[in-house]
Design an enzyme around this catalytic site. Sequence first.
Site, short mmCIF file in Angstrom:
data_model
loop_
_atom_site.label_atom_id
_atom_site.label_comp_id
_atom_site.label_asym_id
_atom_site.label_seq_id
_atom_site.Cartn_x
_atom_site.Cartn_y
_atom_site.Cartn_z
N ASP A 77 0.86 -1.18 0.00
CA ASP A 77 0.00 0.00 0.00
C ASP A 77 0.91 1.24 0.00
O ASP A 77 2.13 1.15 0.15
CB ASP A 77 -0.99 -0.02 1.18
C1 NOJ Z 1 -4.19 3.78 0.06
C2 NOJ Z 1 -5.35 2.85 0.23
O1 NOJ Z 1 -5.26 2.17 1.47
C3 NOJ Z 1 -5.49 1.82 -0.87
O2 NOJ Z 1 -6.73 1.18 -0.71
C4 NOJ Z 1 -5.36 2.46 -2.23
O3 NOJ Z 1 -5.50 1.48 -3.23
C5 NOJ Z 1 -4.02 3.15 -2.31
N1 NOJ Z 1 -3.94 4.20 -1.30
C6 NOJ Z 1 -3.76 3.77 -3.69
O4 NOJ Z 1 -4.53 4.88 -3.87
#
Ligand code: NOJ
Length: 714
Positions: free
Chosen positions: A257
């Site tokens: 993430d």
């Molecule tokens: C953080 C989020 O937790 C995740 O769900 C998302 O896909 C990513 N950012 C990318 O935007």
Amino acid sequence: MNRIGALIADMTLAEKLGQLTMTAAGYTVTGPVIAGDSTDAIRAGTIGSLLNLYGGGQVHEMQRLAVEESRLGIPLLIAFDVIHGHRTLFPVPLGEAALFDPEAWELTAREAATEAAADGIAMAFAPMLDVSRDPRWGRTAEGPGEDPWLGAQIAAAKVRGFQGSDLAAAAALAAVAKHFCAYGPVTAGRDYASVDISERSVLEVHLPPFAAAIAAGAAGVMPAFTDLAGIPMTAHVGLLRGVLRGRLGFDGVIVSDYNAIAELMRHGVAADLAEAATLALKAGVDIDMMANAYRIGLPVALQRELVSMTEIDDAVRRVLTLKLRLGLFEQPYRRGASAEGAPALERRRRLAREIGARAVVMLKNDAALPLPGAVRRLAVIGPLADAADQMCGPWSLVGQPGTYVSVVAGLRSALLGAQVVHSPGVTIGGDDISGIAGTLDICSAADAVILCVGEAAAMSGEAASRACLDLPGQQRRLALSVIDRAKALGKPVIAIVFSGRPLAVPWLIERADAVLAAWFPGCEAGHSIADVITGQVSPSGRTPMSWPRAVGQVPIFFGQRPSGRPADPDNAYTSKYLDLPNEPLFPFGYGLSYGRFGLSNLRVSPHEVTASEQIEVRVDVANDGARAAEQTVFLFVHDRIASVARPLLELKGFGKIALRPGESGTVTLYIAAAELRFLGLDLRPVFEPGEVEIMVGPCADRSLMLVQSIRLCA
Ligand code: NOJ
């Protein structure tokens, strides 16, 4: 040597780490800080994937730098958050879960994939599969609700929808199941907080949706930001390598993430970026999203002999294999090559309208709905009534807010002969109550009142946890004033609640004549809601989460284990609250329609089964209401005596039947006896002979269920 092996043999360390690096478009990695523009790094082959870039032209411009101007010509992987639609926005995932319809779940993912692929995107950070039993957690809105079996059905449907049968197809996206795993039970519902739950909960509650996504062929997995009992998921060797890659056989790409690898330092398990990168690589994380940890940290880790080149090559191989499977080497410009025409977009808007209406859960109806045709003057009150830009919820990155339909607009176009008068009364979260008096005059002059209340789109989703589950700002005051005035004049009040989670608003449900939970219904919101209110569509959504009476009941879910001291009103020393019932206000699966249904005549056969057999469950359903409608029936089981106490209710199936007034029919469901097992901590199923209750009902309220027992034989 195959093509990928040959490429890897030819790559410099910087190029390898480039393949493991995902950067937000418009940025490049120029040191520990991310800044500037990514074009030089793409040319140098030191960025292999981009996120947050869309649009055929722009994507192709970047792709050209990689394919034509970098030394090895390896195409970029373009990834995006395609969460519940792309340009055309469907209801938030929790709302879609309320459909209990695998075909619809698959179809919206297919349509979203087609739209996103037309924008040059090749990978979706979806589906989000985190089971949530705590509506304080804002990310509840993005997921499948409280139940693991339901989550597994959604997972499989979504992966099929995004990926189709051929990942290389022009309209296919690689699905990234996220956030692996057990992100939902964050401490006190606070986003990003630590998680500390039992191994059994991880296996039985939080893993099943991921197992289903992997079984359906999901190409990617994203670890959660959180730690589990002290081990951050981004570095969780046991779960990522042991369970995900080992037991579940996942051989796709693990994408961290956003900045999560660098955050291993904040978690307190890595002293510097080299250690953080080492932990993530050893756990099996292939792509570093936005932390710059692999590019900066892994060369140092190599020097310190913390990691080996073989480990780096393994990750590079998985990334290149995915690019190959996506057809990017053969046809790097295929996605985004042609814009979609108006007919496709119109068809999708119609679908959004239909899905938005079917997601609506009718929580109460004292004969106020559908709205009588005689209504001439309608008061549409509340801060969500004319709030088109709030209708799509927290993940509407590429939607076009100018085209979203508000409730006021939807009602105006549906009720051409009526006068629709609107006043917001208050803002969603503000303190100013000076507008309330004016709304009361509007209500006095109307035949019926539609009260649109709830959360702003940004109050759910990531980083949007709430400690209070009531209406924000002064909306309660507005609602009570409006209801008092309407009641005094004998006018019905229909409340529509917009939210990314169940809200604890028993006072509203008690006082309003009808209540609809609309979630965030998507770009066609106003039309979807008008269809339900006018009776064009009979509400058929069923809540995928229990609705609490108060925050103090949270976490709240039907799959609880029996207590040694079950609640007994005549015995103080039993499991209950002094001040509220244990039960939710509305159980999982609850939802009314314009029909009136009864279930009868449960038939289960055979009554004795072995592990390899299938059980047939049949139930008769009758609509003795005055309107055609659809009923959902749920199949639950309870293994009464086992070596590990089993939940009082375990969901194992659902079915639907549409019936005209006076009509009846039969719903038939099947359950494999093997589904009646539970998982041992070694992840092997434990199948114990004994009695199992088979229950069918309209929701997770045991008192409404038909029950029969069967015997499981060794
Ligand atoms: C953080 C989020 O937790 C995740 O769900 C998302 O896909 C990513 N950012 C990318 O935007």
